[in-house]
Design an enzyme around this catalytic site. Structure first.
Site, PDB file in Angstrom:
ATOM      1  N   GLY A 184       0.814  -1.215   0.000  1.00 48.85           N
ATOM      2  CA  GLY A 184       0.000   0.000   0.000  1.00 48.85           C
ATOM      3  C   GLY A 184       0.839   1.252   0.000  1.00 48.85           C
ATOM      4  O   GLY A 184       0.344   2.336   0.192  1.00 48.85           O
ATOM      5  N   CYS A 185       2.148   1.088  -0.197  1.00 49.04           N
ATOM      6  CA  CYS A 185       3.018   2.257  -0.270  1.00 49.04           C
ATOM      7  C   CYS A 185       3.009   2.734  -1.712  1.00 49.04           C
ATOM      8  O   CYS A 185       3.554   2.090  -2.590  1.00 49.04           O
ATOM      9  CB  CYS A 185       4.437   1.879   0.142  1.00 49.04           C
ATOM     10  SG  CYS A 185       5.560   3.263   0.170  1.00 49.04           S
TER      11      CYS A 185
END
Lengths: 98, 110, 120
Positions: free
Chosen positions: B108-109
């Site tokens: 999710g970065c």
């Protein structure tokens, strides 16, 4: 003949088909197929019924990966990858019930 | 790709993250920090070690929001805010601190 | 941004296919958007939460421990259906995280209450 099952009994009717067809020989449960050989599972009785005529094996690494190695159905033999190879070599034919 | 410290080779991916998390040691962390231009202080190591502990418990690198909350819980509210963490790791605490900690890029970065 | 209700429905066993891991990753990524997220585990999906998974010998990264991080991501509504557990010889005590065990009928009501249902 060696019959290999790699899906759960709910995912696919492959185990039941193999149990009904197989006339002697062995069943090897691998990958998601190993869940069929766990205590309390709905497929346990069908597996036990077949034990008189068929030898039932389950792949140890797949049981461990799924956290069910400690609840194996009685009468099922656990094999490792080396045992998997031996079973393939020992049997004249081999069928994966895809 | 990779780098070498004290005669030991560390394999990295194209973004500079360690390929094998088990290769990590403090020397590797120090070298990765140097590549990121981060002067490691005790506060930096505190965050890096926190991330390593989090990874060993949950097998993931936490998202920034989760990291700040969890750090606040463990190390005190004065450290559990993004301003503090961005001061330590200006290009993103999750991204830079994870890299130095030898973890994969956080899920999710973006 | 209005908050919507998202439910991730998990029906596959872990490791045999990629669905379980994909679902978990999407949940974790999606948590950044601060929506009302819940997860349902039904059919073979209940196996995802079985305690004691050790994937070392099959050479695949295990993710049982990662379910423990869901709470940090504010994903606390985990529904597991009773019928699926029972058919597999499992109870809530066999699972790696606290869950709400519900009947299939109750699960259906939860599904009906969602804005978005994602199936894995």
């Amino acid at each position: 003949m060696l019959n290999i099952i790699n899906k759960t009994p709910w995912d696919r009717p492959a185990l039941d088909a193999a149990l009904q067809c197989a006339d002697g020989g062995s069943i090897l449960l691998i990958e998601d197929g190993v869940y069929a050989a766990t205590r309390g599972s709905a497929s346990e009785a069908r597996l036990k019924d077949a034990m008189g005529r068929l030898k039932i094996y389950a792949l140890g690494p797949d049981l461990e990966a799924r956290g069910v190695a400690d609840r194996l159905t009685e009468g099922v033999t656990v094999v490792g990858y080396d045992g998997f190879v031996d079973l393939v070599a020992e049997n004249k034919t081999c069928q994966s019930w895809l | 790709m990779g780098f070498e410290v004290n005669g030991k080779t560390y394999e990295t991916d194209e973004e500079g993250y360690l390929v094998n998390i088990t290769d990590w040691d403090e020397a590797a962390g120090g070298e990765l920090a140097k590549q990121e231009g981060i002067p490691m202080s005790e506060s930096h190591w505190e965050v890096v070690n926190f991330l390593r502990d989090y990874y060993s418990e949950f097998q993931i690198a936490p998202a920034v929001r989760v990291l700040t909350k969890a750090i606040g819980k463990k190390l005190g509210p004065e450290k559990g805010n993004s301003q503090y963490l961005y001061e330590l790791f200006p290009y993103g605490p999750a991204k830079q601190a994870c890299k130095i900690a030898g973890l994969p890029k956080p899920t999710g970065c973006i | 941004m209005t908050i919507k209700k998202f439910m991730f429905v998990n029906r596959k066993a872990p490791y045999g296919t990629i669905y379980a891991l994909e679902s978990l990753e999407v949940v974790l990524i999606g948590a950044a958007f601060e929506q009302d997220v819940s997860m349902a585990f039904t059919d073979d999906g209940v196996y995802q939460l079985k305690k004691g998974q050790n994937t070392k010998a099959i050479g695949i990264k295990g993710f049982e421990k990662t379910y423990g991080a869901l709470e940090d991501y504010d994903v606390t509504k985990l529904y597991v259906d009773q019928e699926s557990l029972t058919a597999r010889g499992l109870t809530a005590e066999d699972l790696c995280v606290p869950v709400e065990v519900v009947s299939r009928a109750e699960l259906g009501k939860h599904m009906e209450a969602q804005d978005v249902v994602l199936s894995f």
